[in-house]
Design a protein around this motif. Structure first.
Motif, PDB file in Angstrom:
ATOM      1  N   SER A  10       0.835  -1.191   0.000  1.00  0.00           N
ATOM      2  CA  SER A  10       0.000   0.000   0.000  1.00  0.00           C
ATOM      3  C   SER A  10       0.867   1.236   0.000  1.00  0.00           C
ATOM      4  CB  SER A  10      -0.886   0.000   1.240  1.00  0.00           C
ATOM      5  OG  SER A  10      -0.076   0.113   2.405  1.00  0.00           O
ATOM      6  N   LEU A  11       0.230   2.392  -0.245  1.00  0.00           N
ATOM      7  CA  LEU A  11       0.957   3.657  -0.238  1.00  0.00           C
ATOM      8  C   LEU A  11       1.596   3.896   1.124  1.00  0.00           C
ATOM      9  CD1 LEU A  11      -1.518   6.025  -2.100  1.00  0.00           C
ATOM     10  CD2 LEU A  11       0.404   4.755  -3.015  1.00  0.00           C
ATOM     11  N   GLU A  12       0.862   3.619   2.180  1.00  0.00           N
ATOM     12  CA  GLU A  12       1.388   3.889   3.498  1.00  0.00           C
ATOM     13  C   GLU A  12       2.602   3.030   3.798  1.00  0.00           C
ATOM     14  OE1 GLU A  12      -1.659   3.199   2.694  1.00  0.00           O
ATOM     15  OE2 GLU A  12      -2.793   5.014   3.113  1.00  0.00           O
ATOM     16  N   ALA A  13       2.604   1.792   3.269  1.00  0.00           N
ATOM     17  CA  ALA A  13       3.705   0.881   3.571  1.00  0.00           C
ATOM     18  C   ALA A  13       4.982   1.291   2.865  1.00  0.00           C
ATOM     19  CB  ALA A  13       3.328  -0.553   3.174  1.00  0.00           C
ATOM     20  N   LEU A  14       4.865   1.938   1.719  1.00  0.00           N
ATOM     21  CA  LEU A  14       6.048   2.195   0.906  1.00  0.00           C
ATOM     22  C   LEU A  14       6.449   3.650   0.855  1.00  0.00           C
ATOM     23  CD1 LEU A  14       8.206   0.982  -0.773  1.00  0.00           C
ATOM     24  CD2 LEU A  14       6.695   1.010  -2.747  1.00  0.00           C
ATOM     25  N   GLY A  15       5.601   4.549   1.263  1.00  0.00           N
ATOM     26  CA  GLY A  15       5.982   5.960   1.231  1.00  0.00           C
ATOM     27  C   GLY A  15       6.007   6.488  -0.172  1.00  0.00           C
ATOM     28  N   SER A  16       7.185   6.623  -0.755  1.00  0.00           N
ATOM     29  CA  SER A  16       7.304   7.270  -2.061  1.00  0.00           C
ATOM     30  C   SER A  16       7.096   6.332  -3.215  1.00  0.00           C
ATOM     31  CB  SER A  16       8.676   7.933  -2.186  1.00  0.00           C
ATOM     32  OG  SER A  16       9.676   6.943  -2.203  1.00  0.00           O
ATOM     33  N   ARG A  17       6.562   5.143  -2.955  1.00  0.00           N
ATOM     34  CA  ARG A  17       6.296   4.259  -4.086  1.00  0.00           C
ATOM     35  C   ARG A  17       5.307   4.904  -5.038  1.00  0.00           C
ATOM     36  NH1 ARG A  17       2.328   0.605  -5.527  1.00  0.00           N
ATOM     37  NH2 ARG A  17       3.045  -0.900  -7.080  1.00  0.00           N
ATOM     38  N   ARG A  18       4.374   5.661  -4.539  1.00  0.00           N
ATOM     39  CA  ARG A  18       3.397   6.336  -5.365  1.00  0.00           C
ATOM     40  C   ARG A  18       3.532   7.834  -5.167  1.00  0.00           C
ATOM     41  NH1 ARG A  18       3.362   2.347  -7.673  1.00  0.00           N
ATOM     42  NH2 ARG A  18       1.783   0.736  -7.750  1.00  0.00           N
ATOM     43  N   PRO A  19       3.322   8.645  -6.227  1.00  0.00           N
ATOM     44  CA  PRO A  19       3.355  10.087  -6.055  1.00  0.00           C
ATOM     45  C   PRO A  19       2.277  10.518  -5.084  1.00  0.00           C
ATOM     46  CG  PRO A  19       3.353   9.474  -8.371  1.00  0.00           C
ATOM     47  CD  PRO A  19       3.068   8.234  -7.584  1.00  0.00           C
ATOM     48  N   GLY A  20       2.509  11.686  -4.419  1.00  0.00           N
ATOM     49  CA  GLY A  20       1.544  12.193  -3.472  1.00  0.00           C
ATOM     50  C   GLY A  20       0.303  12.680  -4.169  1.00  0.00           C
ATOM     51  N   PRO A  21      -0.688  13.133  -3.396  1.00  0.00           N
ATOM     52  CA  PRO A  21      -1.945  13.606  -3.979  1.00  0.00           C
ATOM     53  C   PRO A  21      -1.722  14.700  -5.016  1.00  0.00           C
ATOM     54  CG  PRO A  21      -2.155  13.337  -1.608  1.00  0.00           C
ATOM     55  CD  PRO A  21      -0.703  13.153  -1.926  1.00  0.00           C
ATOM     56  N   ALA A  22      -0.808  15.626  -4.750  1.00  0.00           N
ATOM     57  CA  ALA A  22      -0.467  16.647  -5.741  1.00  0.00           C
ATOM     58  C   ALA A  22       0.738  16.154  -6.506  1.00  0.00           C
ATOM     59  CB  ALA A  22      -0.140  17.968  -5.038  1.00  0.00           C
ATOM     60  N   ARG A  23       0.547  15.863  -7.775  1.00  0.00           N
ATOM     61  CA  ARG A  23       1.624  15.282  -8.562  1.00  0.00           C
ATOM     62  C   ARG A  23       2.788  16.253  -8.668  1.00  0.00           C
ATOM     63  NH1 ARG A  23       2.037  10.947 -11.791  1.00  0.00           N
ATOM     64  NH2 ARG A  23       3.632  10.968 -13.391  1.00  0.00           N
ATOM     65  N   PHE A 139      12.987  -3.705  -5.216  1.00  0.00           N
ATOM     66  CA  PHE A 139      14.227  -3.436  -4.492  1.00  0.00           C
ATOM     67  C   PHE A 139      15.253  -4.536  -4.755  1.00  0.00           C
ATOM     68  CE2 PHE A 139      13.186  -0.313  -0.861  1.00  0.00           C
ATOM     69  CZ  PHE A 139      12.263   0.363  -1.657  1.00  0.00           C
ATOM     70  N   GLU A 140      14.802  -5.796  -4.773  1.00  0.00           N
ATOM     71  CA  GLU A 140      15.721  -6.918  -4.915  1.00  0.00           C
ATOM     72  C   GLU A 140      16.474  -6.878  -6.236  1.00  0.00           C
ATOM     73  OE1 GLU A 140      12.571  -7.057  -4.133  1.00  0.00           O
ATOM     74  OE2 GLU A 140      12.265  -8.208  -2.286  1.00  0.00           O
ATOM     75  N   CYS A 141      15.772  -6.607  -7.349  1.00  0.00           N
ATOM     76  CA  CYS A 141      16.427  -6.556  -8.656  1.00  0.00           C
ATOM     77  C   CYS A 141      17.401  -5.391  -8.743  1.00  0.00           C
ATOM     78  CB  CYS A 141      15.382  -6.438  -9.768  1.00  0.00           C
ATOM     79  SG  CYS A 141      14.595  -8.005 -10.220  1.00  0.00           S
ATOM     80  N   VAL A 142      16.986  -4.226  -8.237  1.00  0.00           N
ATOM     81  CA  VAL A 142      17.847  -3.044  -8.307  1.00  0.00           C
ATOM     82  C   VAL A 142      19.129  -3.274  -7.522  1.00  0.00           C
ATOM     83  CG1 VAL A 142      18.016  -0.616  -7.642  1.00  0.00           C
ATOM     84  CG2 VAL A 142      15.934  -1.466  -8.730  1.00  0.00           C
ATOM     85  N   ASP A 143      19.035  -3.849  -6.332  1.00  0.00           N
ATOM     86  CA  ASP A 143      20.231  -4.087  -5.523  1.00  0.00           C
ATOM     87  C   ASP A 143      21.114  -5.169  -6.123  1.00  0.00           C
ATOM     88  OD1 ASP A 143      19.611  -2.137  -3.692  1.00  0.00           O
ATOM     89  OD2 ASP A 143      18.602  -3.503  -2.301  1.00  0.00           O
ATOM     90  N   ALA A 144      20.496  -6.210  -6.698  1.00  0.00           N
ATOM     91  CA  ALA A 144      21.278  -7.318  -7.235  1.00  0.00           C
ATOM     92  C   ALA A 144      21.982  -6.947  -8.537  1.00  0.00           C
ATOM     93  CB  ALA A 144      20.378  -8.537  -7.460  1.00  0.00           C
ATOM     94  N   LEU A 145      21.365  -6.110  -9.362  1.00  0.00           N
ATOM     95  CA  LEU A 145      21.899  -5.844 -10.694  1.00  0.00           C
ATOM     96  C   LEU A 145      22.618  -4.509 -10.808  1.00  0.00           C
ATOM     97  CD1 LEU A 145      18.853  -7.196 -12.721  1.00  0.00           C
ATOM     98  CD2 LEU A 145      21.079  -8.291 -12.449  1.00  0.00           C
ATOM     99  N   VAL A 146      22.215  -3.516 -10.045  1.00  0.00           N
ATOM    100  CA  VAL A 146      22.873  -2.210 -10.096  1.00  0.00           C
ATOM    101  C   VAL A 146      23.937  -2.099  -9.017  1.00  0.00           C
ATOM    102  CG1 VAL A 146      22.536   0.282 -10.033  1.00  0.00           C
ATOM    103  CG2 VAL A 146      20.807  -1.183 -11.082  1.00  0.00           C
ATOM    104  N   GLY A 147      23.627  -2.535  -7.818  1.00  0.00           N
ATOM    105  CA  GLY A 147      24.595  -2.497  -6.728  1.00  0.00           C
ATOM    106  C   GLY A 147      23.892  -2.506  -5.394  1.00  0.00           C
ATOM    107  N   PRO A 148      24.488  -3.161  -4.371  1.00  0.00           N
ATOM    108  CA  PRO A 148      23.863  -3.206  -3.046  1.00  0.00           C
ATOM    109  C   PRO A 148      23.591  -1.808  -2.505  1.00  0.00           C
ATOM    110  CG  PRO A 148      25.706  -4.738  -3.181  1.00  0.00           C
ATOM    111  CD  PRO A 148      25.766  -3.911  -4.414  1.00  0.00           C
ATOM    112  N   GLY A 149      22.409  -1.616  -1.947  1.00  0.00           N
ATOM    113  CA  GLY A 149      22.045  -0.330  -1.373  1.00  0.00           C
ATOM    114  C   GLY A 149      21.462   0.666  -2.354  1.00  0.00           C
ATOM    115  N   THR A 150      21.458   0.345  -3.641  1.00  0.00           N
ATOM    116  CA  THR A 150      20.943   1.290  -4.637  1.00  0.00           C
ATOM    117  C   THR A 150      19.467   1.581  -4.425  1.00  0.00           C
ATOM    118  OG1 THR A 150      22.558   0.518  -6.263  1.00  0.00           O
ATOM    119  CG2 THR A 150      20.662   1.739  -7.104  1.00  0.00           C
ATOM    120  N   SER A 151      18.692   0.571  -4.060  1.00  0.00           N
ATOM    121  CA  SER A 151      17.248   0.782  -3.895  1.00  0.00           C
ATOM    122  C   SER A 151      16.964   1.797  -2.793  1.00  0.00           C
ATOM    123  CB  SER A 151      16.551  -0.545  -3.585  1.00  0.00           C
ATOM    124  OG  SER A 151      17.039  -1.101  -2.370  1.00  0.00           O
ATOM    125  N   ASP A 152      17.718   1.738  -1.699  1.00  0.00           N
ATOM    126  CA  ASP A 152      17.509   2.714  -0.629  1.00  0.00           C
ATOM    127  C   ASP A 152      17.857   4.124  -1.092  1.00  0.00           C
ATOM    128  OD1 ASP A 152      16.583   0.873   1.209  1.00  0.00           O
ATOM    129  OD2 ASP A 152      18.588   0.438   1.997  1.00  0.00           O
TER     130      ASP A 152
END
Length: 407
Positions: A10-23, A139-152
């Motif tokens: 959900s939006l609450e669980a991920l924070g910035s996964r989805r844009p806020g109400p005002a794009r 997150f898993e693909c980004v960290d595995a293929l781009v570099g550890p910690g990239t997703s954060d």
């Protein structure tokens, strides 16, 4: 095919996964290029740890064992590669290929793709914030293929443009394929079981507004709420006809070129002078007028919706004429079925999300039709609304945030 059971947070669980109400304002691609170049530049990579099972082994296999990345499944790390990944350099095994085909055009209620564009799965997803892109990456693909910690680091950025939108093609081990839209079409044509034609997705700069022919049922409100119909002159791109008895090929050619043809049997409770089969035959006739030549690369889509009125013989005729079996969409609230429709369509992912009912299930469903009408079920057009979301890959659309959404 069965609907994927992989969860999307959900939006609450991920924070910035989805844009806020005002794009957020439209992204400065050049500035974002510089920011991402610092973040994701494929410079000297740290020595990977000892190999593990799964995606964590990809970096070790490529950098330490000097294995060609095309011989490793980008989705799961398997060495049992079936074919090439269509979007990025690397392989894909047979199980991941099936999942990728099933989920590629599936969208969530916010209008973003429901699964990672690399592995077709993922629990925590990062979304591309380019205004015309709806792709997500786990997150898993980004960290595995781009570099550890990239997703954060990406997750903490104010805005981020994804690996398919950025002007430079590689980030760590992740390398975008040249002409990936062509590759995606070729992948579908060779690997999918569906007999339906796959159209090449269209670059944002070349997408044009959609021209729609709506027969019997009017889908203007649904398309407008999704951003496909604009204001002023752009709003005059949908033709709605209740009676097509006198429509001939010349008429359709004058309205065209048509991009989407929609048709339906009458909604439950609506009297009609024609039998349900008449609507099917008339839809098929007009569809033939609107369809571009077989050699045309122009994306062209159609949908026919039956409000559970067609007889079994009519359904068999529809399967033969439309060259595909229907799927069933249901309006279920709690444990009560408020309505349902059968859908024949060549729009991607309609069959991924839904399936045909077994005979005994259909008998049970038909028993609810009279009651569902009394309970105030959703109109048929509302049931199929989200099936139009994959068309964003082919036609221009307006931001949902500038338009009133129709419930």
């Amino acid at each position: 095919m069965a609907q994927s059971t992989l969860g999307t947070p959900s939006l609450e669980a991920l924070g910035s996964r989805r844009p806020g109400p005002a794009r957020r304002p439209a992204l400065d691609v050049k500035a974002e290029h510089r920011a991402n170049e610092i973040l994701l530049s494929p410079g000297k990579q740290p020595r990977p740890p000892a190999p593990q099972r799964g995606r964590e082994s990809i970096a070790y296999e490529v950098t330490e064992n000097q294995r060609d990345i095309e011989a490793v499944c980008l989705c799961c790390g398997s060495l049992q590669v079936h074919t090439r990944h269509p979007l990025f350099e690397g392989g894909i095994c047979a199980p991941c290929k099936d999942r990728f085909l099933e989920t590629l055009f599936m969208y969530d209620e916010d209008g973003y793709q429901s699964h990672c564009s690399i592995c077709a799965a993922g629990n925590m997803l990062l979304i591309c914030e380019s205004p015309e892109c709806t792709r997500c990456y786990c997150f898993e693909c980004v960290d595995a293929l781009v570099g550890p910690g990239t997703s954060d680091r990406v997750h903490s950025m104010h805005s981020w443009v994804c690996f398919l939108c950025l002007p430079f093609p590689h980030h760590g081990l992740l390398r975008r394929r040249r002409k990936w839209r062509d590759q995606l079409k070729a992948f579908h044509d060779l690997q999918a079981d569906s007999p339906l034609k796959m159209y090449k997705t269209v670059p944002v700069g070349k997408r044009e507004p959609m021209r729609v022919l709506s027969l019997f049922g009017n889908i203007k409100q649904e398309l407008a709420s999704l951003g496909f119909l604009g204001t002023g002159s752009e709003a005059e791109r949908l033709w709605h006809l209740e009676d097509v008895t006198d429509v001939v090929r010349r008429d359709v050619e004058q309205w065209g070129p048509i991009d989407l043809v929609y048709g339906s049997t009458p909604a439950p409770g609506h009297a009609s002078a024609h039998s349900p089969g008449w609507f099917l035959f008339q839809f098929h006739r007009v569809l033939a007028y609107a369809r571009p030549p077989p050699s045309s690369p122009k994306p062209f889509f159609w949908m026919f919706v039956d409000n559970l009125l067609l007889t079994s013989n009519d359904q068999a005729t529809a399967n033969r004429f439309l060259e595909i079996e229907p799927t069933t969409l249901q309006d279920v609230r709690g444990r009560v079925v408020r309505g349902a429709v059968r859908v024949w369509s060549n729009i991607p992912a309609v069959r991924s999300r839904h399936s045909a009912l077994a005979p005994e299930e259909e008998v049970s469903l038909l028993a609810h039709i009279t009651r569902s009408t009394e309970l105030g079920s959703q109109p048929p057009t509302a049931l199929v609304k989200n099936c139009f979301l994959p068309l964003r890959e082919y036609f221009s659309y307006f931001s949902q945030n500038s338009l009133p959404l129709c419930k």
